[in-house]
Design an enzyme around this catalytic site. Structure first.
Site, PDB file in Angstrom:
ATOM      1  CB  CYS A 264      -9.641   0.845  -1.083  1.00 25.69           C
ATOM      2  SG  CYS A 264      -9.678  -0.898  -1.570  1.00 25.69           S
TER       3      CYS A 264
ATOM      4  CG  HIS B 189      -5.374   1.623  -2.894  1.00 23.08           C
ATOM      5  ND1 HIS B 189      -5.349   1.960  -1.554  1.00 23.08           N
ATOM      6  CD2 HIS B 189      -6.040   0.447  -2.981  1.00 23.08           C
ATOM      7  CE1 HIS B 189      -5.967   1.020  -0.851  1.00 23.08           C
ATOM      8  NE2 HIS B 189      -6.396   0.090  -1.692  1.00 23.08           N
TER       9      HIS B 189
ATOM     10  CD  GLU C 135      -3.612   4.977  -1.282  1.00 20.95           C
ATOM     11  OE1 GLU C 135      -3.570   3.797  -0.870  1.00 20.95           O
ATOM     12  OE2 GLU C 135      -4.575   5.431  -1.947  1.00 20.95           O
TER      13      GLU C 135
END
Length: 258
Positions: free
Chosen positions: A122, A227, A229
Site C-alpha cells: 500500500c 493489503h 497481510e
C-alpha cells in the site's frame, strides 16, 4: 534457522494516542499485527524497526540495523507528502508525516544498496514508485472519482475481496499466482499515476489503476497496492505472496552463507 524480515513501524504522536491511554507526552511505535502473523505463517521471524529521531541521519546506524535482517517490508499507512513527487497539497489529501517519508525513503535506499529483498505494501508500494521517480494521484475516491470501484472500502471486513486483478504475464506476480483468479481487498485513496523509471507494472485493477509494480533488474523488489497481510489468514492465495518473498529471502541467505 528462520529468515528474519524487518517491518518498518511508524511513530504515533501523543496527541493521537497518548491521551487515550492517559499517557500524555508519550509517543508510540505502531505497525499492525497482521504483518507479523503473515510472515510467521510464511516461515519467517518478524522484526520491527521503530522510527528513531536520534538516528534519522545516521546511515551507518541504519545499515547496522538492516544487517540484522534478511529482507524488508515497507508497510501501509498515511498519505505521502506530495512535495516528494513535485505536487502540492490538494483537496482530500489525508494526514502526512514528512519525517516518516524521509525515514522510510532512506531505509529503502540503504536497503537497496545492500541488495536486501524488499516487499512494499500500500503506502510502501507508493513510496517505491516515488523512489523510482514516479508520481501519485492525490485522491481517486472523491466525488470526481475516475472509477466506480470503491478503492477505499472501509465499510467491509478487512479481508473482503473488493475487486479482481489482471495479472500481467512474465512477471513475478504471474509466477506467484500462476493461473489463479485473484481478487483483493482495497484500502487506499491515493494511487500510482506515472510509473517510476525501471519499474514494471505487474497487476492492474479492472478500472486500469496500477495494483502492483516490480523491478525486474533487482534481486527482489515487489510492491502491491492492496493489503495481502489482512487476507493471508483466510486466503491461501494471498499467503502465497508472503511465502514467495520469504522463500526467496531464505534461498538468497543460504546462497550467501555458502
Amino acid at each position: 534457522m528462520y529468515p528474519k524480515i524487518l517491518i518498518i513501524s511508524f511513530k504515533i504522536p501523543t496527541e493521537q494516542m497518548g491521551e487515550k491511554y492517559d499517557l500524555e507526552g508519550v509517543e508510540f511505535s505502531l505497525v499492525t499485527q497482521d504483518y507479523s502473523e503473515a510472515l510467521s505463517m510464511a516461515g519467517a521471524i518478524p522484526l520491527v524497526m521503530p522510527y528513531l529521531e536520534s538516528r534519522k541521519n545516521d546511515d551507518q546506524y541504519i545499515k547496522e540495523f538492516l544487517k540484522e535482517a534478511d529482507g524488508v517490508i515497507l508497510p501501509g499507512g498515511s498519505d505521502i507528502d506530495p512535495a516528494l513527487y513535485n505536487s502540492y497539497p490538494q483537496k482530500n489529501l489525508g494526514n502526512i508525516s514528512p519525517e516518516r517519508d524521509q525515514w522510510e525513503l532512506k531505509i529503502l535506499k540503504l536497503a537497496m544498496e545492500m541488495k536486501k529483498p524488499i516487499l512494499g505494501i500500500c503506502r510502501g508500494f507508493q513510496l517505491i514508485n516515488i523512489n523510482y521517480g514516479g508520481t501519485l494521484k492525490v485522491d481517486v475516491c472523491g466525488n470526481s472519482s475516475e472509477s466506480k470501484i470503491p478503492h477505499m472500502a472501509l465499510m467491509v471486513p478487512k479481508d473482503y475481496k473488493t475487486h479482481e486483478l489482471e495479472i500481467k504475464a512474465n512477471t513475478r506476480l504471474a509466477q506467484v499466482f500462476s493461473d489463479e483468479q485473484v481478487a483483493v481487498n482495497s484500502y487506499h485513496h491515493q494511487a500510482v499515476d506515472k510509473v517510476g523509471k525501471g519499474l514494471t507494472v505487474s497487476a492492474v485493477a479492472p478500472d486500469g489503476f496500477v495494483e502492483a509494480l516490480e523491478d525486474p533488474n533487482y534481486p527482489y523488489l515487489v510492491g502491491v497496492q492492496w493489503h495481502p497481510e489482512m487476507m493471508a489468514a483466510a486466503d491461501q492465495t494471498q499467503l502465497n505472496l508472503f511465502k514467495d518473498f520469504v522463500d526467496f529471502v531464505d534461498q538468497a541467505r543460504n546462497k550467501d552463507d555458502n
